[in-house]
Every structure is written in structure tokens, then in C-alpha cells.
Scaffold this motif. Structure first.
Motif, PDB file in Angstrom:
ATOM      1  N   THR A  44      20.770  43.114   3.578  1.00 22.89           N
ATOM      2  CA  THR A  44      20.882  44.407   3.847  1.00 22.89           C
ATOM      3  C   THR A  44      20.441  44.773   5.534  1.00 22.89           C
ATOM      4  N   ALA A  45      19.531  44.003   6.024  1.00 21.16           N
ATOM      5  CA  ALA A  45      19.137  44.038   7.354  1.00 21.16           C
ATOM      6  C   ALA A  45      19.989  43.625   8.243  1.00 21.16           C
ATOM      7  N   GLN A  46      20.812  42.384   7.903  1.00 20.21           N
ATOM      8  CA  GLN A  46      21.816  41.882   8.555  1.00 20.21           C
ATOM      9  C   GLN A  46      23.086  42.781   8.509  1.00 20.21           C
ATOM     10  N   ALA A  47      23.466  43.445   7.510  1.00 16.37           N
ATOM     11  CA  ALA A  47      24.729  44.342   7.607  1.00 16.37           C
ATOM     12  C   ALA A  47      24.252  45.412   8.388  1.00 16.37           C
ATOM     13  N   HIS A  48      22.859  45.964   8.285  1.00 14.92           N
ATOM     14  CA  HIS A  48      22.705  47.092   9.201  1.00 14.92           C
ATOM     15  C   HIS A  48      22.781  46.839  10.754  1.00 14.92           C
ATOM     16  N   VAL A  49      22.136  45.394  11.068  1.00 15.67           N
ATOM     17  CA  VAL A  49      22.297  45.196  12.421  1.00 15.67           C
ATOM     18  C   VAL A  49      23.697  44.860  13.086  1.00 15.67           C
ATOM     19  N   ARG A  50      24.701  44.494  12.102  1.00 15.64           N
ATOM     20  CA  ARG A  50      26.197  44.213  12.242  1.00 15.64           C
ATOM     21  C   ARG A  50      26.827  45.591  13.050  1.00 15.64           C
ATOM     22  N   GLN A  51      26.412  46.676  12.399  1.00 18.10           N
ATOM     23  CA  GLN A  51      26.845  48.002  12.613  1.00 18.10           C
ATOM     24  C   GLN A  51      26.536  48.433  13.897  1.00 18.10           C
ATOM     25  N   ASN A  52      25.293  47.920  14.388  1.00 18.31           N
ATOM     26  CA  ASN A  52      24.987  48.553  15.813  1.00 18.31           C
ATOM     27  C   ASN A  52      25.902  48.219  16.883  1.00 18.31           C
ATOM     28  N   ALA A  53      25.890  49.162  17.907  1.00 21.53           N
ATOM     29  CA  ALA A  53      26.599  49.067  18.999  1.00 21.53           C
ATOM     30  C   ALA A  53      26.533  47.596  19.549  1.00 21.53           C
ATOM     31  N   GLY A  54      25.304  47.150  19.788  1.00 20.85           N
ATOM     32  CA  GLY A  54      24.970  46.013  20.566  1.00 20.85           C
ATOM     33  C   GLY A  54      24.876  44.835  19.807  1.00 20.85           C
ATOM     34  N   SER A  55      25.436  44.810  18.579  1.00 25.68           N
ATOM     35  CA  SER A  55      25.282  43.630  17.645  1.00 25.68           C
ATOM     36  C   SER A  55      26.249  42.405  18.259  1.00 25.68           C
ATOM     37  N   ARG A  56      27.112  42.594  19.262  1.00 24.63           N
ATOM     38  CA  ARG A  56      27.689  41.688  19.874  1.00 24.63           C
ATOM     39  C   ARG A  56      26.907  40.830  20.988  1.00 24.63           C
ATOM     40  N   THR A  57      25.857  41.371  21.411  1.00 25.41           N
ATOM     41  CA  THR A  57      25.224  41.068  22.488  1.00 25.41           C
ATOM     42  C   THR A  57      23.942  39.862  22.278  1.00 25.41           C
ATOM     43  N   ALA A  58      24.084  38.883  22.830  1.00 20.27           N
ATOM     44  CA  ALA A  58      23.127  37.904  22.558  1.00 20.27           C
ATOM     45  C   ALA A  58      21.938  38.094  23.185  1.00 20.27           C
ATOM     46  N   GLY A  59      20.558  37.359  22.550  1.00 18.21           N
ATOM     47  CA  GLY A  59      19.557  37.523  23.289  1.00 18.21           C
ATOM     48  C   GLY A  59      19.392  36.356  24.151  1.00 18.21           C
ATOM     49  N   CYS A  60      17.991  36.256  24.552  1.00 18.44           N
ATOM     50  CA  CYS A  60      17.947  34.889  25.397  1.00 18.44           C
ATOM     51  C   CYS A  60      18.358  33.661  25.128  1.00 18.44           C
ATOM     52  N   ASP A  61      18.682  33.546  23.828  1.00 16.82           N
ATOM     53  CA  ASP A  61      18.857  32.309  23.428  1.00 16.82           C
ATOM     54  C   ASP A  61      20.435  32.000  23.297  1.00 16.82           C
TER      55      ASP A  61
END
Length: 242
Positions: A44-61
Motif C-alpha cells: 500500500t505504501a508503494q502504491a501511494h508513493v507511486r502516485q506522488n508527482a516526484g515518484s520518478r525522481t531518484a535519490g542519491c543511490d
């Protein structure tokens, strides 16, 4: 208060937590940590994160959403196992800056923290348990950065109050900002406030890990001793608690 087993719908468990928090404003909740690593909780957490506008932006990794989703079930199980055994440790947050135009044409560089993709999923799972405990205590007139609320509700409420008067009236709406508020939260004081509602030491330890996560800027790694990253999934709730 112990909160029961791991089965059942995530939203139903959120409702149960909020109802428990509303019934007793002094209850300290225990047995929360196991909710972090259940399959339905992380999915459920992953599905919610996927909907965020910045979900395609990578972190430092450098890991992007597509890479996580190529083996989603395997990645969720691996993440859940790390949480269950206590091996999980968040990666450094990538800090970027965006231009914000202030009153009088002044330009301000606003910092944003971009966590690694898996760290966002854990933060979201953590938020979905932590938020109901505090929503019961927040003012019903507080509309910023809260579920299903926005400044529009604050304006509508004020307009209704004025319209309900017997005589024509004028009202002021003043926009204010606490300078660098997210960047200056005292970690120790914040943890003390959280302990007033959360008894589960594993949850508190996880929150502490996220608060102390390093900040990665171009050519510089900074240790976090104050604040919570603006733009972070869990930051609005922590700011309201503070």
C-alpha cells in the motif's frame, strides 16, 4: 494500548488507531512496529508513493521507480525482512534547491530533500500508522499539510463566519511563514513529544534514524542534527506535532 495482529485492511487499521486515539487522548500506543514490514502495509505504501508527482525522481543511490517495480514483490519482501530484523538503515537524502519568488520580487532558494525510493516506501508506511494517532489531537481549524484539507477550507470557514454575521463585515486573511521551520526542528524535543503518544521503542528508533539521515549535496555530505527534510513524506506530520 496494544493494537492487535497484522491481518486486515490497512485503511481499517488506520481507522481503528484514530478511534483509539480519539477515545483516550493520553493513551501511549505499543506494538506498532510490526506493521512496517507486512506485505499489505509495504504494498500500500508503494502504491501511494507511486502516485506522488516526484515518484520518478531518484535519490542519491540513482535508483528510479521503474527499477523497483521490475521485481516489486522481491524488493518488498527484502525490504520487509530488513525491517523485521532491524537491519534497515535509510540512505543519505539528496538535497536540491528550487527557486521561490517571495513578496516584493525577492528570490529564495528553497531546499528539498529527496530520499531513496525504498526509504520513501518505509516513510509512507510509517506515516500511515503515525498520522492517525496525532490527527485526533490536531485542531479542526488547522488545514495545512493535512489529509483532505487545504488552505481553501480555511478561507471557506472564515468566509462562512463573516457571511453569518448580522451586519456587513470585512475580514483579514494574513499569510505568514516561519523562516526555515522544517530545517530547524529540534530532534530531541521532537522525540520527547512523540513519546507522549508512542510507546513502541522500535517505531521511535526508526523515526530517529530518518531524522539523523545524512544530507547529500553536490560535493558535500552533511550530518543531520536539526530539522526534517522539506518535501519528505513524514515531515508534515512531524512539523505539526512539533
Amino acid at each position: 494500548m496494544r493494537t492487535g495482529g497484522t491481518s486486515g485492511d490497512v485503511s481499517e487499521r488506520q481507522t481503528q488507531l484514530r478511534q483509539g486515539a480519539e477515545q483516550d487522548r493520553t493513551t501511549r500506543f505499543d506494538d506498532l512496529y510490526h506493521r512496517r514490514y507486512t506485505d499489505d502495509g509495504l504494498r500500500t505504501a508503494q502504491a501511494h508513493v507511486r502516485q506522488n508527482a516526484g515518484s520518478r525522481t531518484a535519490g542519491c543511490d540513482g535508483v528510479v521507480r521503474r527499477y523497483v517495480e521490475e521485481n516489486l514483490e522481491g524488493n518488498l519482501k527484502r525490504l520487509g525482512a530488513d525491517l523485521k530484523t532491524g537491519r534497515f538503515a535509510p540512505q543519505a537524502v539528496r538535497r536540491t534547491y528550487s527557486r521561490a519568488r517571495k513578496a516584493g520580487g525577492r528570490i529564495k532558494m528553497r531546499p528539498r530533500g529527496i530520499p531513496a525510493m525504498c526509504d520513501r516506501m518505509v516513510q509512507e508506511a510509517l506515516r500511515r500508522i503515525r498520522e492517525p494517532l496525532w490527527e485526533a489531537a490536531f485542531s479542526r481549524h488547522s488545514d495545512g499539510f493535512r489529509p483532505n484539507r487545504s488552505p481553501k477550507e480555511a478561507v471557506a470557514y472564515r468566509g462562512a463566519r463573516l457571511a453569518g454575521g448580522r451586519r456587513a463585515a470585512f475580514g483579514w486573511i494574513i499569510e505568514g511563514d516561519i523562516q526555515a521551520f522544517f530545517d530547524t526542528l529540534d530532534h530531541l524535543q521532537l522525540m520527547q513529544l512523540l513519546r507522549g503518544r508512542i510507546k513502541d521503542t522500535k517505531v521511535l528508533s526508526l523515526v530517529w534514524k530518518f531524522l539523523r539521515t545524512d544530507m547529500m549535496e553536490p560535493g558535500d555530505l552533511r550530518h543531520s542534527v536539526w530539522g526534517t527534510p522539506q518535501g519528505g513524506i513524514g515531515s508534515p506530520v512531524l512539523a505539526h506535532v512539533y
